[in-house]
Design an enzyme around this catalytic site. Structure first.
Site, PDB file in Angstrom:
ATOM      1  N   HIS A 174      31.260  43.022  47.166  1.00 42.62           N
ATOM      2  CA  HIS A 174      32.194  44.507  47.348  1.00 42.62           C
ATOM      3  C   HIS A 174      31.592  45.698  47.275  1.00 42.62           C
ATOM      4  O   HIS A 174      31.748  46.383  48.248  1.00 42.62           O
ATOM      5  CB  HIS A 174      32.744  44.161  46.233  1.00 42.62           C
ATOM      6  CG  HIS A 174      34.119  42.426  46.349  1.00 42.62           C
ATOM      7  ND1 HIS A 174      34.253  42.358  47.660  1.00 42.62           N
ATOM      8  CD2 HIS A 174      33.748  41.677  45.702  1.00 42.62           C
ATOM      9  CE1 HIS A 174      35.138  40.560  47.212  1.00 42.62           C
ATOM     10  NE2 HIS A 174      35.129  40.012  45.605  1.00 42.62           N
TER      11      HIS A 174
ATOM     12  N   ASP B 245      35.252  34.942  51.211  1.00 40.55           N
ATOM     13  CA  ASP B 245      35.444  35.198  49.710  1.00 40.55           C
ATOM     14  C   ASP B 245      36.627  34.540  48.840  1.00 40.55           C
ATOM     15  O   ASP B 245      36.332  32.702  48.849  1.00 40.55           O
ATOM     16  CB  ASP B 245      36.003  36.750  49.374  1.00 40.55           C
ATOM     17  CG  ASP B 245      36.339  37.030  47.388  1.00 40.55           C
ATOM     18  OD1 ASP B 245      35.616  36.029  46.800  1.00 40.55           O
ATOM     19  OD2 ASP B 245      35.925  38.131  47.136  1.00 40.55           O
TER      20      ASP B 245
HETATM   21 ZN   LIG Z   1      33.924  36.651  44.923  1.00 38.09          ZN
END
Ligand SMILES: [Zn+2]
Length: 446
Positions: free
Chosen positions: A274, A325
């Site tokens: 991220h 993810d």
């Molecule tokens: Zn993750």
């Protein structure tokens, strides 16, 4: 292993599509040769062949909550944190056979979309009551078995998780993740490294201290020291949410990236997953350490995380990989286009990530495709993501007649694939020379 020659219409080599070329492989690519020298080739009519996609960040089991968190849950504002409670509730109901089944479903979908290797950020270690299984890696091995049964490669990134957060009460929903001491974590990791299924190049292990929130600094240093000693990849959630950054500043007086840099924990084997809420200084730190960022934009848009500043990372020379993810959508090319599209919406301009020194029609697409291939491979510690002699024989083909890309010029094909390909246009997938998807079908499906 016997040698096979594949002859598609086009092969993606050195950043462009070439015709009249054949790919000769066993489990690795032996050579890319002239089609005329390949009389016994397997003809792949109307197909373009590309290196397999590398999914650098996955939580396979989260596939089971797809579509189940898209409603108001708390009569308040939903957020990443309310989603997380729903996800935990699902995680805590899964028996080992459920973990296997959910993972197999996710990996099957990955295979059918051209993904040939996955970095699985695995954090469910214990039984639902928090007790350790007699094999502390039972669940990790179930996930590896699922990848094996589908036929894709897996980097099992074994998660270290110590606590709920700084000065935070333990969350009973996290009892399946927690190994309180680094010694316990390392003992279990070493047992995993010795597991027979990791003795080949289809599966290997890496380390994943979950986040600054979940792993205190001393524990983190021990984990990273072991990774450095054994040259293992290290993955960590970093700056996904603003609350995580402020908690880190409260505890350590530094932002997550500043903490990682000043403690000497960043390296070329470190992937920050991220890395959204960062300062220009943090981006420069990532660049200095040659660390990698993994953007997961289909998940980040779903969870309301924010936009990864990939433009600033690229300008600083930071490598960017991609991950599916939460599995809200499994389509790595959608992630590739989304990193660009998020920035277009944010900045109200186009072609944000196009390199300034290359105005060819596929320059931007090439950069995004590299994120989905070579950068992902670098992130999970694997010499894949490209087609060249000596590289693993991992690739996929697309149907050139599929309506999502039909009619384009060869020079525009990569941009068509990156920006417009329907994932159902993926026809063949080969991993380590073995065909796992043929004509759009996998043996485990349909
Ligand atoms: Zn993750």
């Amino acid at each position: 292993m016997s040698t096979t020659t594949w002859l598609p219409d086009l092969i993606y080599v050195n950043g462009r599509f070439e015709s009249g070329r054949a790919l000769v492989c066993d489990d690795k690519i032996l050579k890319i040769t002239d089609a005329n020298e390949s009389p016994n080739a397997i003809r792949l009519n109307n197909r373009a062949l590309l290196p397999g996609l590398i999914n650098a960040h996955s939580h396979a089991f989260q596939r089971i909550i797809r579509g189940r968190t898209e409603h108001r849950s708390h009569h308040t504002t939903d957020s990443f944190w309310t989603w997380r409670e729903q996800m935990y509730a699902a995680a805590n109901r899964l028996a080992s056979e459920d973990i296997y089944a959910a993972s197999r479903l996710a990996f099957l979908e990955m295979a059918l979309t051209g993904i040939t290797a996955v970095g699985e950020f695995h954090y469910i270690h214990h039984a639902p009551d928090g007790s350790t299984y007699s094999d502390p890696n039972l669940l990790a091995r179930e996930v590896i078995r699922a990848a094996h049964d589908v036929g894709i490669r897996i980097a099992l990134l074994r998660v270290a998780y110590a606590r709920s957060g700084f000065e935070t009460e333990p969350n009973p929903q996290q009892i399946r993740f927690i190994e309180h001491s680094p010694d316990t974590y390392l003992k279990h990791l070493e047992q995993l490294l010795d597991a027979p299924e990791l003795k080949n190049d289809m599966a290997w292990a890496g380390m994943a201290p979950h986040s600054i929130r979940a792993v205190p600094l001393d524990y983190l240093k021990t984990v990273v020291a072991f990774a450095n000693e054994h040259s293992l990849p290290v993955h960590m959630h970093v700056a996904e949410q603003p609350a995580e950054v402020s908690a880190c500043i409260e505890e350590y007086g530094r932002s997550p990236v500043a903490l990682l840099e000043t403690e000497g924990l960043l390296s070329k084997r470190f992937t920050a997953v991220h890395a959204i809420h960062v300062t220009p200084k943090a981006i420069a730190s990532m660049a200095r350490a040659s660390a990698i960022v993994c953007a997961c934009p289909t998940t980040e848009r779903n969870l309301g995380d924010g936009v990864v500043p990939v433009d600033a990372y690229f300008d600083a020379g930071v490598r960017v990989a991609l991950g599916t993810d939460s599995q809200i959508q499994i389509d790595l090319l959608e992630d590739a286009r989304e990193v660009e599209y998020h920035l277009r919406l944010q900045k109200t301009v186009r072609n944000v990530l196009a390199p300034v020194d290359d105005d060819s029609s596929s320059a931007l697409a090439r950069r995004l495709f590299d994120c989905a291939t070579v950068r992902g491979a670098e992130s999970i510690g694997f010499a894949g993501g490209k087609l060249e002699p000596g590289a693993p024989a991992d690739f996929f083909t697309v149907d050139l007649d599929d309506l999502s890309i039909a009619g384009c010029l060869v020079d525009d094909l990569l941009a068509n694939i990156v920006f417009s390909l329907s994932r159902t246009a993926v026809r063949d997938v080969v991993v380590a020379g073995k065909q796992i998807v043929k004509d759009g079908n996998h043996g485990l499906h349909g």
